[in-house]
Structures are given as structure tokens and as C-alpha cells.
Design a protein around this motif. Sequence first.
Motif, PDB file in Angstrom:
ATOM      1  N   ILE B 104       0.897  -1.206  -0.089  1.00 31.71           N
ATOM      2  CA  ILE B 104      -0.041  -0.041  -0.020  1.00 31.71           C
ATOM      3  C   ILE B 104       0.772   1.265  -0.088  1.00 31.71           C
ATOM      4  N   ASP B 105       1.589   1.572  -1.159  1.00 37.46           N
ATOM      5  CA  ASP B 105       2.423   2.577  -1.215  1.00 37.46           C
ATOM      6  C   ASP B 105       3.378   2.693  -0.178  1.00 37.46           C
ATOM      7  N   SER B 106       4.031   1.814   0.275  1.00 40.54           N
ATOM      8  CA  SER B 106       5.017   2.025   1.297  1.00 40.54           C
ATOM      9  C   SER B 106       6.133   2.739   0.856  1.00 40.54           C
ATOM     10  N   ALA B 107       7.001   3.392   1.822  1.00 39.95           N
ATOM     11  CA  ALA B 107       8.106   4.071   1.724  1.00 39.95           C
ATOM     12  C   ALA B 107       9.369   2.894   1.166  1.00 39.95           C
ATOM     13  N   ASN B 108       9.659   2.132   1.855  1.00 38.91           N
ATOM     14  CA  ASN B 108      10.750   1.218   1.579  1.00 38.91           C
ATOM     15  C   ASN B 108      10.265  -0.160   0.810  1.00 38.91           C
ATOM     16  N   GLY B 109       9.088  -0.164   0.438  1.00 39.80           N
ATOM     17  CA  GLY B 109       8.349  -1.492  -0.595  1.00 39.80           C
ATOM     18  C   GLY B 109       8.502  -2.740   0.281  1.00 39.80           C
ATOM     19  N   THR B 110       7.694  -3.786  -0.530  1.00 36.01           N
ATOM     20  CA  THR B 110       7.811  -4.945  -0.115  1.00 36.01           C
ATOM     21  C   THR B 110       8.223  -5.979  -0.878  1.00 36.01           C
ATOM     22  N   TYR B 111       9.205  -6.966  -0.349  1.00 33.12           N
ATOM     23  CA  TYR B 111       9.806  -7.871  -1.295  1.00 33.12           C
ATOM     24  C   TYR B 111       9.287  -9.260  -1.213  1.00 33.12           C
ATOM     25  N   LEU B 112       8.789  -9.764  -2.348  1.00 32.10           N
ATOM     26  CA  LEU B 112       8.450 -11.262  -2.524  1.00 32.10           C
ATOM     27  C   LEU B 112       9.423 -12.036  -3.074  1.00 32.10           C
ATOM     28  N   ASN B 113       9.930 -12.845  -2.340  1.00 31.66           N
ATOM     29  CA  ASN B 113      10.943 -13.685  -2.627  1.00 31.66           C
ATOM     30  C   ASN B 113      12.385 -13.102  -3.228  1.00 31.66           C
ATOM     31  N   GLY B 114      12.395 -11.833  -2.985  1.00 32.25           N
ATOM     32  CA  GLY B 114      13.839 -11.229  -3.243  1.00 32.25           C
ATOM     33  C   GLY B 114      13.233 -10.106  -4.229  1.00 32.25           C
ATOM     34  N   ASP B 115      12.043  -9.990  -5.004  1.00 29.27           N
ATOM     35  CA  ASP B 115      11.478  -8.893  -5.890  1.00 29.27           C
ATOM     36  C   ASP B 115      10.689  -8.286  -5.208  1.00 29.27           C
ATOM     37  N   ARG B 116      10.781  -6.874  -5.653  1.00 30.58           N
ATOM     38  CA  ARG B 116       9.816  -5.680  -5.100  1.00 30.58           C
ATOM     39  C   ARG B 116       8.431  -5.909  -5.703  1.00 30.58           C
ATOM     40  N   ILE B 117       7.365  -5.850  -4.926  1.00 34.66           N
ATOM     41  CA  ILE B 117       6.080  -6.177  -5.187  1.00 34.66           C
ATOM     42  C   ILE B 117       5.577  -4.600  -6.027  1.00 34.66           C
ATOM     43  N   ILE B 118       5.082  -4.973  -7.109  1.00 31.49           N
ATOM     44  CA  ILE B 118       4.688  -3.455  -7.543  1.00 31.49           C
ATOM     45  C   ILE B 118       2.848  -3.625  -7.873  1.00 31.49           C
ATOM     46  N   ASP B 119       2.249  -4.737  -8.395  1.00 28.83           N
ATOM     47  CA  ASP B 119       1.034  -4.907  -8.317  1.00 28.83           C
ATOM     48  C   ASP B 119       0.855  -5.899  -7.087  1.00 28.83           C
ATOM     49  N   VAL B 120      -0.516  -6.582  -7.232  1.00 30.61           N
ATOM     50  CA  VAL B 120      -1.002  -7.552  -6.678  1.00 30.61           C
ATOM     51  C   VAL B 120      -0.391  -8.840  -6.942  1.00 30.61           C
ATOM     52  N   VAL B 121       0.172  -9.668  -5.966  1.00 30.52           N
ATOM     53  CA  VAL B 121       0.479 -11.037  -6.315  1.00 30.52           C
ATOM     54  C   VAL B 121       0.055 -12.114  -5.458  1.00 30.52           C
TER      55      VAL B 121
END
Lengths: 408, 141
Positions: B104-121
Amino acid sequence: MLRKLLSYKTPQNLILLIDIMALCLLYFYKESFDEFILISGIFLTFIIYISNFILLRTSSGDHYIFLIMTMLISIGIIMIYRINPFYGFRQITWFGVGITTFFLFYAVIKKIKKWEDWTKTYMILSFILFLSTLVFGVKIKGATNWIKVGNIGFQPAELIKIIFIFFLASYYSKKEKIMNTYGLIGIVYTYIGFLFIQRDLGTAMIFYFIFMTIFYIFENNRKLIYYNIIGAFFIALVSYFVVNHVQIRVVTWLDPWKYIDNKGYQITQSLFAIASGGFFGTGIGLGYPEFIPEVHNDFIFSAICEEMGIFGGIGVIMLFLILVYRGFKIALYQQNLFFKIVAIGMTTLLGLQAFIIIGGVIKMIPLTGVTLPFVSYGGSSLISSFAALGILQVASEEMDPSQEEDNG
Amino acid sequence: MFHLLSLIFRYLFIFVIYLFIFAIIRLIYLDIKGMTQVKEARPYLKLINRKEQLPFKVKEVYTIEKTVTIGRKKENDIIINDPYISNQHVKIISDEGSFFVEDIDSANGTYLNGDRIIDVVELKSGDRIRLGQIEFLFIEE
């Protein structure tokens, strides 16, 4: 109505039921009935019910320990009243004070943060209390562990137990220790030394076991633990030969029948009482527990066994078992290290005290005079047990995250 | 009178004491049973970091029953006081048995298995979700 009262789904009602039953029974006890007992009995039942209710609303933590405690208290008061109505009234008063202490400790411990920072304060406070016992102490029943202010006597050792647990907890929950382990051991043994001077062997034993429990769980230097156990054996041996008091206890434990007319009188009477009770007991008021000296105090368990039978005695032991089980559960779930250690300490305190005195009166281990928590007569011990329970209640709740953050 | 009453009451007392013990044990048993059931049935997030090394409060396991949000603010379902986590950081959406993760537009981002999430996964069992200083393992049985 009766069905709801008897339902096992609401244990509070069962306590209410037992109190009402006891009230009915004591109504007929000793012909000369005074209204005072009715009033105080109803008062007691009322406090138990209300405080259970309040706790259920205010605390998010464990609700079983308080219930178990009220059951033990109820059994204790019935027994004490039966042995000596005057002590019974006093015990009800102490119970009122105890409940207040419980909620007071609960509120204060919860409100004030940073309990873990005051290692030195705990240490100094304990020393002051020990020294004042030595200076102002009054000798009662062979142990100099009472301070008398006017008419009111109190045992500082009961308070020091709690401070001692806080001291150990604050020592182990801090990353930068204020002293090394040898310093800690030195201080603990000084405490035990003080208790030896006061001839308060039961309390010395409790201190040692609490220390060993916490030491065993949290000390990184495993070798030191074994040295401590060896050291304790050594001290026990030396004290057997040097301190007369200890020798009497061990000798009467090994063979009380030889000394039945003097030293072993108390323990043999206790054994007779337990034996005469049988499975279901003689019935309340129909036994002769008053043959045992100090029956309202240390030997209350023998009186319970005599009049409520061995089943009643096992019931009391089981209540303590559940209490200890809950205590360890609380310690396991607690995230805050300080309160984790405090919870372990308080649980060991209550559980061990029960073990030492129950083991003592049934002649399983040498007898040392400590009280059975919540059951025995006595203001100091009752209040300190309540304080311990109040602290355990705080430890059973989830700590505020903000406090956790400050630790890091 | 008292004699008779006392003889009857001794059985009653013992009966009620044991009933009480039974009641307490039953309640404790239900407590424990309830806890293990939740753990078995629902998917959950498991902390990979060692909890002792984190300077803030975080649980070992978070069960996910419905859509949950993770962040620093009090309104979130899972509150983690990590300074690298935004007020509202990430949302885990439950939809008909599947689970999706959304930043949800976080400042530092969220990573799924090392890749930054851009859309819904969509989440699979065993996925690693990293936010701020902590890393979770998503487990669905």
C-alpha cells in the motif's frame, strides 16, 4: 438454580457454593452462634465473587490463577475457623487486606515501567530489611524473623522474597550486568547467611531454590551451576553438624517415634491426624486437629487431611499443581524477559513453599516451618502470597509494545 | 444435628472441590485445544528473523483469517513498530481461499522472494515476504 450453581462451566459458582455450604455448616457449629460469623461469611463470599468479576473485566491475562487461589482461601478459612473462630475472623480480615494488596500490586506493577532498571535498589532494600530484622527482630518460636511495631508484627523475609525475585529478574534481563556472576552468587549466599543467623531455615531453603531455578534456566556458565549444587550439599552437611536446630529437624525426620514425648511430638501428632482421617475424613468439626501444635499455621494441611480426608488433601495438592502449571505457562508465553523471569520466580515461590510444608508435615522431607500459601493462617505470608499472585497476573498479560521498544 | 450435617457435608465438600478442579482443567484444555486448532486450520506468517535480535516487538507466528493489513499505525491488524515499516505498509487479501499480497504505497517497499512487489501478487505456500527489517514465511496447508 441449583443446576446452574453446580454447573462446571462456571467455576466461580462452585466457590460460591462451597462458601454457602461452609456457612450452613458453621452455623450449627459449637451451639453458641453469633451473628458476626454470618455477616463475615457473607462478606467473604461477596468479596470473592465481586473480585473475580472485576478481574474478568479488567485483566486481559490469565483468569485461572485467581480462581484457584480463591478456592484455596475458602478451604483455608473454613479450616481455620473450625480450629479457632477468633483466628478465622482475623483470617477473613487479612483476606480483605490481601485482595486489596493483590489489586494494588497489579495496578502499580502494571503502571510503573522500568522495573528492570533498579537492580541496585532491590539489593540495597533487601540488605536494609535483613539488617533491621537482625537489630529489631523479636524471637518467636525459635526464629528471630519478626519485627514488632506496637501490636502488629510482620515478617520482613516475606517481603524480601518478592524483592529477591525482582533482583534476580532485573539482573538477568539486562544486557550490561552491574556485576559478574560471582558477585551475584556472593550476594545470594549473603542473603541465605542472614536467614541462617535468624534461624529461618524454611525461608533459606526457598531462597536457595528460587535462585537455583532462575540460575539454572538463565545462566550461560553451566559449570557454575554444578559447583553451586555441590556447594549447597556442603553447606547442608556443615549446618547439620554445626547448627543444633538443623540436627533436630533431621533427627525427628528420620525417626520421630523415638522422640514422641518432646522433639517429635508435633510431627507424630500430624501423622496421627492424617491417618485418622481416612479417605473421606472425620467430617468438619468432628476430628481433633487441635492436638497438633501450630495446627492453624504450618500444620493446616494435616488438619485438612484429618477432617476432609485424604481426598481433600489430594484436592489441595492438585489445586497447587494447576496453579504452578498456569504459572509456567504464563512464563512461557511472556515476551518481556524481565516479566518472564519474574513469572518463573513467583511460580517457584508459591509452588516450592507448598511443596516444602506439605512434604514436611507428611514426613517426606525434613520439616521446616513455612506457611502453606493462601491456606495457612498468617497476615504476612498471606499478603506476600497475594502480592506474588498480583505480579503473576501482570506477567500473564501481553506487555505494551512501547515498553519493549525502550528496552532495545 | 451438627454431627449428622458434618458427616454428610464431608462428601459434598470433596465432591465440589473435585468438580471445581475438573472445571478448571476443562477450561484450560479448551484453551489449549482452541489454540492448536487455529494454528492447524489457517494459513499463517512465520517470522524468519531471530526474534531476540529485533529491537521491537514482533510475534513468531501471525495467523491470517481474513484480509489483514500490516503497518506501524494502531489501525492495522498486525502492528509492527519497525522504523523501516510505513504507517500502512502491506495488505494481505483473502479471496475465496486464495491469498494475495499488495503493497500500500509503502516508503521502503515490500519484497516477495527478493523481488519488489509492484502490483498484487498471489501468495503460494513457502513464499518469503520481506518488509522493513523483518522477513516472513507464508505457509498455507
